[in-house]
Motif scaffolding. Structure first.
Motif, mmCIF file in Angstrom:
data_model
loop_
_atom_site.group_PDB
_atom_site.id
_atom_site.type_symbol
_atom_site.label_atom_id
_atom_site.label_comp_id
_atom_site.label_asym_id
_atom_site.label_seq_id
_atom_site.Cartn_x
_atom_site.Cartn_y
_atom_site.Cartn_z
ATOM 1 N N THR A 241 0.874 -1.106 0.101
ATOM 2 C CA THR A 241 -0.054 0.018 0.111
ATOM 3 C C THR A 241 0.921 1.284 -0.087
ATOM 4 O O THR A 241 2.028 1.176 0.603
ATOM 5 C CB THR A 241 -1.055 -0.070 1.199
ATOM 6 N N ALA A 242 0.384 2.324 -0.377
ATOM 7 C CA ALA A 242 0.886 3.554 -0.510
ATOM 8 C C ALA A 242 1.571 4.028 0.942
ATOM 9 O O ALA A 242 2.577 4.743 1.018
ATOM 10 C CB ALA A 242 0.202 4.693 -1.213
ATOM 11 N N ASP A 309 -0.015 11.353 1.919
ATOM 12 C CA ASP A 309 -0.598 10.724 2.963
ATOM 13 C C ASP A 309 -2.221 11.155 2.889
ATOM 14 O O ASP A 309 -3.171 10.347 2.903
ATOM 15 C CB ASP A 309 -0.214 11.282 4.391
ATOM 16 N N ALA A 312 -3.787 9.201 -0.015
ATOM 17 C CA ALA A 312 -3.893 7.803 0.268
ATOM 18 C C ALA A 312 -5.378 7.464 1.225
ATOM 19 O O ALA A 312 -5.672 6.379 1.149
ATOM 20 C CB ALA A 312 -2.737 7.301 0.969
ATOM 21 N N ALA A 320 -1.708 8.240 -4.982
ATOM 22 C CA ALA A 320 -0.790 8.611 -4.097
ATOM 23 C C ALA A 320 0.520 7.664 -4.678
ATOM 24 O O ALA A 320 1.389 8.205 -4.042
ATOM 25 C CB ALA A 320 -1.192 7.693 -2.699
ATOM 26 N N TRP A 321 0.390 6.577 -5.232
ATOM 27 C CA TRP A 321 1.344 5.921 -5.673
ATOM 28 C C TRP A 321 2.158 6.724 -6.757
ATOM 29 O O TRP A 321 3.554 6.564 -6.930
ATOM 30 C CB TRP A 321 1.114 4.630 -6.388
#
Length: 337
Positions: A241-242, A309, A312, A320-321
């Motif tokens: 996850t990011a 943040d 995400a 986010a990625w």
């Protein structure tokens, strides 16, 4: 006495010592060292082996009881004492100090520890072990030295290949030394001794890379843009996850800001790194990053992580990625000023 893994096997031929201490988190090195000591013990008449795992409720009296008990099957015994936390506690510290200075009769002890924190390294119990035991540090093989490590393993089975193929192999198994060893062993089963061509290696080797976010932070600090991209892709492919990637990046960058601020105030750089809990080999990595990255760039990177943040967590629009990838690649490609 300190031993390297390469020195262990010749050392064991001279006879087992009362205490061995394995320190480190590298699973392949730990397994191979344990196997080497166990085989030597069997050869030398240690026919009984007992394993104890030190957990929170562990009773250290068990160690003393073991030393006082009489074996029904063998006059010589092997005791393996695994301390996964690396923190034996007050009673354990006393027991280990006593064990170091007064060994168990007819017994060789293997104490298995993870990579120790600074406080544990400086403790009285570990100092006692260093003074009286054979200490083997289980070092990880970093990305730079992995091709050479693979070449040595191939040579042991009578095989060799080109530098380009070694680098390909290293890229495929980076972060997973167990997998690297398995791939090398697989090549010995598939092909005869001699030279291995690039084509047969590529056909035989699977992509078994395993990355973690802390490796990403190291690649960014080192300014290795190619490795940064490779780790980012690997983390995404593995379903990370990011947020799981972003938090370690935050932990890497925040100390850099404090160190950079101290440096600009004229403070001693080594003292600033120590205050920021940066020790050992990491200091060289941080120094290299500080020659490349300005305080303005580091502050901007931290602010960007705050925004990522929010992305995400769905508080702010954005991918986010994608933003993590842009940030990491941007920091990694900054050249020294």
């Amino acid at each position: 006495m300190r031993l390297t893994q390469a020195q262990l096997e010749p050392h064991l031929k001279q006879g087992l010592q009362p205490i061995y201490v394995l320190v480190g988190d590298e699973p392949l090195a730990q397994r191979e060292c344990l196997d080497a000591i166990r085989v030597a013990a069997t050869t030398q008449g240690f026919d009984e082996r007992t394993s104890l795992i030190v957990e929170r409720s562990f009773n250290w009296q068990q160690v003393q009881n073991f030393g006082q008990s009489i074996s029904l099957f063998s006059s010589r015994r092997l005791l393996e004492l695994n301390i996964p936390s690396g923190k034996p506690g007050v009673e354990g510290a006393k027991a280990l100090q006593a064990l170091a200075t007064k060994t168990l009769p007819d017994t060789s002890v293997i104490i298995i520890l993870p990579t120790l924190e600074r406080d544990s390294k400086n403790s009285a119990w570990f100092s006692a072990l260093e003074s009286h035991a054979q200490v083997i540090t289980l070092s990880e093989v970093d990305a730079t030295n992995l091709p050479k490590w693979i070449a040595n393993r191939l040579a042991q089975q009578g095989q060799h290949t080109s530098i380009q193929t070694l680098e390909f192999l290293a890229h495929q198994v980076e972060g997973n030394l167990l997998a690297a060893n398995q791939e090398v062993q697989k090549l010995s089963l598939l092909y005869p001794q001699g030279e291995l061509s690039d084509e047969v290696v590529r056909e035989a080797v699977l992509n078994v890379s395993r990355y973690d976010p802390f490796q990403l932070g190291e690649a960014v600090l080192a300014g290795d843009a190619e490795r940064t991209v490779r780790i980012l892709q690997g983390l995404q492919d593995e379903g990370e996850t990011a947020v799981a990637v972003m938090n370690p990046l935050m932990w890497v960058l925040r100390p850099l800001v404090r160190i950079k601020q101290a440096e600009m105030r004229g403070a001693n750089l080594t003292a600033a790194m120590t205050n920021a809990r940066i020790y050992g080999d990491k200091q060289a990595l941080v120094k290299r990053a500080l020659t490349r990255l300005s305080l303005r760039q580091l502050d901007a990177a931290l602010q960007k992580l705050v925004d990522i943040d929010k992305m995400a967590k769905g508080v702010m629009l954005g991918d986010a990625w994608l933003e993590i990838s842009r940030l990491c690649f941007g920091l990694a490609k900054v050249r020294s000023r």
